[in-house]
Every structure is written in C-alpha cells, then in structure tokens.
Design a protein around this motif. Structure first.
Motif, PDB file in Angstrom:
ATOM      1  N   MET A  70       0.413  29.844 -36.947  1.00 52.64           N
ATOM      2  CA  MET A  70       0.146  28.006 -37.021  1.00 52.64           C
ATOM      3  C   MET A  70      -0.472  27.716 -38.166  1.00 52.64           C
ATOM      4  O   MET A  70      -0.029  27.748 -39.392  1.00 52.64           O
ATOM      5  N   SER A  71      -0.573  26.432 -38.118  1.00 52.18           N
ATOM      6  CA  SER A  71      -0.152  25.260 -39.138  1.00 52.18           C
ATOM      7  C   SER A  71      -1.610  24.624 -38.606  1.00 52.18           C
ATOM      8  O   SER A  71      -2.693  24.482 -38.292  1.00 52.18           O
ATOM      9  N   TYR A  72      -2.279  24.068 -39.903  1.00 52.75           N
ATOM     10  CA  TYR A  72      -3.225  23.357 -40.501  1.00 52.75           C
ATOM     11  C   TYR A  72      -2.884  22.099 -40.903  1.00 52.75           C
ATOM     12  O   TYR A  72      -2.659  21.647 -41.710  1.00 52.75           O
ATOM     13  N   PRO A  73      -3.227  21.275 -40.016  1.00 55.64           N
ATOM     14  CA  PRO A  73      -3.216  19.379 -39.951  1.00 55.64           C
ATOM     15  C   PRO A  73      -4.108  18.915 -40.696  1.00 55.64           C
ATOM     16  O   PRO A  73      -5.459  19.352 -41.110  1.00 55.64           O
ATOM     17  N   VAL A  74      -3.422  17.634 -41.596  1.00 55.80           N
ATOM     18  CA  VAL A  74      -4.922  17.057 -42.129  1.00 55.80           C
ATOM     19  C   VAL A  74      -4.304  15.435 -41.955  1.00 55.80           C
ATOM     20  O   VAL A  74      -2.423  15.688 -41.978  1.00 55.80           O
ATOM     21  N   GLN A  75      -4.879  14.544 -42.150  1.00 54.23           N
ATOM     22  CA  GLN A  75      -3.717  13.071 -42.246  1.00 54.23           C
ATOM     23  C   GLN A  75      -4.919  13.208 -42.873  1.00 54.23           C
ATOM     24  O   GLN A  75      -5.685  12.620 -43.907  1.00 54.23           O
ATOM     25  N   VAL A  76      -3.320  12.008 -43.346  1.00 56.89           N
ATOM     26  CA  VAL A  76      -3.487  10.981 -44.587  1.00 56.89           C
ATOM     27  C   VAL A  76      -3.594   9.298 -43.967  1.00 56.89           C
ATOM     28  O   VAL A  76      -2.213   9.431 -43.452  1.00 56.89           O
ATOM     29  N   THR A  77      -4.000   8.601 -44.416  1.00 59.85           N
ATOM     30  CA  THR A  77      -4.415   7.517 -44.058  1.00 59.85           C
ATOM     31  C   THR A  77      -4.164   6.828 -45.638  1.00 59.85           C
ATOM     32  O   THR A  77      -4.278   7.486 -46.919  1.00 59.85           O
TER      33      THR A  77
ATOM     34  N   ILE B 195       0.205  16.026 -41.768  1.00 56.41           N
ATOM     35  CA  ILE B 195       0.689  16.908 -43.121  1.00 56.41           C
ATOM     36  C   ILE B 195       0.397  18.348 -42.130  1.00 56.41           C
ATOM     37  O   ILE B 195      -1.127  18.460 -42.516  1.00 56.41           O
ATOM     38  N   TYR B 196       1.511  18.801 -41.914  1.00 50.47           N
ATOM     39  CA  TYR B 196       1.221  20.249 -41.157  1.00 50.47           C
ATOM     40  C   TYR B 196       1.276  21.646 -42.822  1.00 50.47           C
ATOM     41  O   TYR B 196       2.522  22.085 -43.386  1.00 50.47           O
ATOM     42  N   PHE B 197       0.518  22.275 -43.140  1.00 46.73           N
ATOM     43  CA  PHE B 197       0.251  22.945 -43.983  1.00 46.73           C
ATOM     44  C   PHE B 197       0.774  24.312 -43.083  1.00 46.73           C
ATOM     45  O   PHE B 197       0.166  24.414 -42.382  1.00 46.73           O
ATOM     46  N   GLU B 198       1.386  25.645 -44.389  1.00 50.66           N
ATOM     47  CA  GLU B 198       1.852  26.694 -43.697  1.00 50.66           C
ATOM     48  C   GLU B 198      -0.181  27.650 -43.440  1.00 50.66           C
ATOM     49  O   GLU B 198      -0.444  28.541 -42.644  1.00 50.66           O
ATOM     50  N   LYS B 199      -0.850  27.594 -44.972  1.00 54.54           N
ATOM     51  CA  LYS B 199      -2.347  28.167 -45.255  1.00 54.54           C
ATOM     52  C   LYS B 199      -3.134  27.152 -45.215  1.00 54.54           C
ATOM     53  O   LYS B 199      -3.354  26.360 -45.199  1.00 54.54           O
ATOM     54  N   LEU B 200      -4.369  27.964 -44.429  1.00 59.25           N
ATOM     55  CA  LEU B 200      -5.870  28.039 -44.975  1.00 59.25           C
ATOM     56  C   LEU B 200      -5.933  26.553 -46.010  1.00 59.25           C
ATOM     57  O   LEU B 200      -6.617  25.858 -45.627  1.00 59.25           O
ATOM     58  N   SER B 201      -5.444  27.547 -47.339  1.00 55.26           N
ATOM     59  CA  SER B 201      -5.752  27.425 -48.312  1.00 55.26           C
ATOM     60  C   SER B 201      -5.491  26.129 -48.833  1.00 55.26           C
ATOM     61  O   SER B 201      -6.422  25.019 -49.785  1.00 55.26           O
ATOM     62  N   ALA B 202      -3.929  25.990 -48.474  1.00 54.12           N
ATOM     63  CA  ALA B 202      -3.172  24.555 -49.176  1.00 54.12           C
ATOM     64  C   ALA B 202      -4.271  23.204 -48.277  1.00 54.12           C
ATOM     65  O   ALA B 202      -4.216  22.647 -49.446  1.00 54.12           O
ATOM     66  N   ALA B 203      -3.983  23.670 -46.846  1.00 58.04           N
ATOM     67  CA  ALA B 203      -4.722  22.352 -45.881  1.00 58.04           C
ATOM     68  C   ALA B 203      -6.366  22.069 -47.164  1.00 58.04           C
ATOM     69  O   ALA B 203      -6.637  21.298 -46.813  1.00 58.04           O
ATOM     70  N   LYS B 204      -7.244  22.935 -47.340  1.00 57.43           N
ATOM     71  CA  LYS B 204      -8.081  22.853 -47.830  1.00 57.43           C
ATOM     72  C   LYS B 204      -8.015  22.081 -49.737  1.00 57.43           C
ATOM     73  O   LYS B 204      -9.179  21.224 -49.879  1.00 57.43           O
ATOM     74  N   THR B 205      -7.150  22.649 -49.883  1.00 57.99           N
ATOM     75  CA  THR B 205      -6.596  21.920 -51.557  1.00 57.99           C
ATOM     76  C   THR B 205      -5.806  20.183 -51.458  1.00 57.99           C
ATOM     77  O   THR B 205      -6.728  19.628 -52.445  1.00 57.99           O
ATOM     78  N   ALA B 206      -5.658  20.149 -50.340  1.00 54.68           N
ATOM     79  CA  ALA B 206      -5.683  19.035 -49.968  1.00 54.68           C
ATOM     80  C   ALA B 206      -6.601  18.075 -49.856  1.00 54.68           C
ATOM     81  O   ALA B 206      -6.498  16.555 -50.527  1.00 54.68           O
ATOM     82  N   LEU B 207      -7.421  18.301 -48.171  1.00 57.41           N
ATOM     83  CA  LEU B 207      -9.045  17.768 -48.615  1.00 57.41           C
ATOM     84  C   LEU B 207      -9.482  17.138 -50.073  1.00 57.41           C
ATOM     85  O   LEU B 207      -9.826  15.966 -49.490  1.00 57.41           O
ATOM     86  N   MET B 208      -8.825  18.006 -51.155  1.00 58.56           N
ATOM     87  CA  MET B 208      -9.808  17.778 -52.087  1.00 58.56           C
ATOM     88  C   MET B 208      -9.146  16.227 -52.904  1.00 58.56           C
ATOM     89  O   MET B 208      -9.496  16.016 -53.397  1.00 58.56           O
ATOM     90  N   LEU B 209      -7.983  16.231 -52.495  1.00 53.51           N
ATOM     91  CA  LEU B 209      -7.633  14.982 -52.422  1.00 53.51           C
ATOM     92  C   LEU B 209      -8.405  13.308 -51.938  1.00 53.51           C
ATOM     93  O   LEU B 209      -7.650  12.159 -52.550  1.00 53.51           O
TER      94      LEU B 209
END
Length: 157
Positions: free
Chosen positions: A1-8, A43-57
């Motif tokens: 499963m991947s964890y997506p974040v949207q970047v605009t 951007i699709y991350f392998e782990k939930l923790s990686a997606a959460k770190t991306a949201l910090m940005l």
C-alpha cells in the motif's frame, strides 16, 4: 500500500527528478505523478511515517482581513503563504486526503550484523529538517517548530 500526498504550487522549473530528490528525505518514494502543466504532483510514499513527514513541509496559507495596500475596506482579503518547504523558488503546498493524525512509532529494523539501521522515515523529524538545511534547501521556521512538536509527540525529545 502507498500513502499519497498532493503537492501544488510547484515551479515550472521543477522536474520530477528534483521532486524525488527533495521528498526522498521524508522516506522511500514508490511513485511520482508530476503534472508540470498544472504545477502539481502526487507523491506516493511506501510508509505512512514518510507521508506524514512530507506533510510537515506544507506552506500553509494565512488570511489577512485588510489589504496590504493600506485600504480601509475590511472586506478585502489577502492570502499569504507561510514559509514552508521551498523548491526552485516556489513555496510548496503539501496536503493529503488520506494521511492524517499521528502514527504509532515503529522501531528501526536490525540488520544481519546486529547493527541498527535507521530508515529515513524512522528518523526524528528535526533530524530530517537538519538534513534538508545541510543540502542547501530553504525551510521556514514554522517547519522546524512542526518537526520539534512531532518529535515531542513521538517522544524523541
């Protein structure tokens, strides 16, 4: 499963390679769907923790009740970005409709040699921010505070 974040709000100068380089500090990326014309990407991350770190940005938006032009008209609103993650001169907006809340911290995996290897997505968020800064990326002060707050919640500090 991947964890997506949207970047605009991606700069026209930003390539998929630059997006990969920038967001790989957060953790392992499975896939990037970059729509250069729309100045956005998922951007699709392998782990939930990686997606959460991306949201910090995320460069969140603040709304002012008066125009900066000095107008006395209270009905005029202006949105100003806070300083979030900056790539090629653009202040990125990073969101997700799937990822939210705090995950339970996972312990790093031990390697066969008995040494503990800390994956990027398992590092303290403040350490990841330090890596961004060491590579010359510009990050706003609110990101450092978010990283410290996340680390405190996960008991890194």
């Amino acid at each position: 499963m991947s964890y997506p974040v949207q970047v605009t709000n991606i700069s026209a100068d930003t390539t998929e390679t630059k997006l990969h380089d920038f967001f790989s500090f957060c953790g392992k990326i499975d896939k990037i769907d970059h729509q250069a014309q729309a100045k956005s990407a998922t951007i699709y991350f392998e782990k939930l923790s990686a997606a959460k770190t991306a949201l910090m940005l995320n460069g969140e938006l603040s709304v002012l009740s008066k125009a900066l032009s000095g107008s006395d008209d209270d009905s005029e609103l202006i949105s100003l970005p806070t300083q979030g993650g900056s790539l090629d001169g653009s202040n990125l907006n990073v969101t997700s409709s799937v990822v939210s809340g705090d995950e339970v911290h996972e312990e790093p995996e031990a390697s066969g040699s008995g040494e503990t290897h800390v994956r990027q997505e398992d590092k303290p968020r403040s350490g990841i921010v330090a890596e961004y800064l060491a590579k010359g990326y510009e990050l706003g002060e609110p990101i450092l505070q978010r990283a410290i707050d996340m680390d405190s919640a996960l008991r890194y500090c």
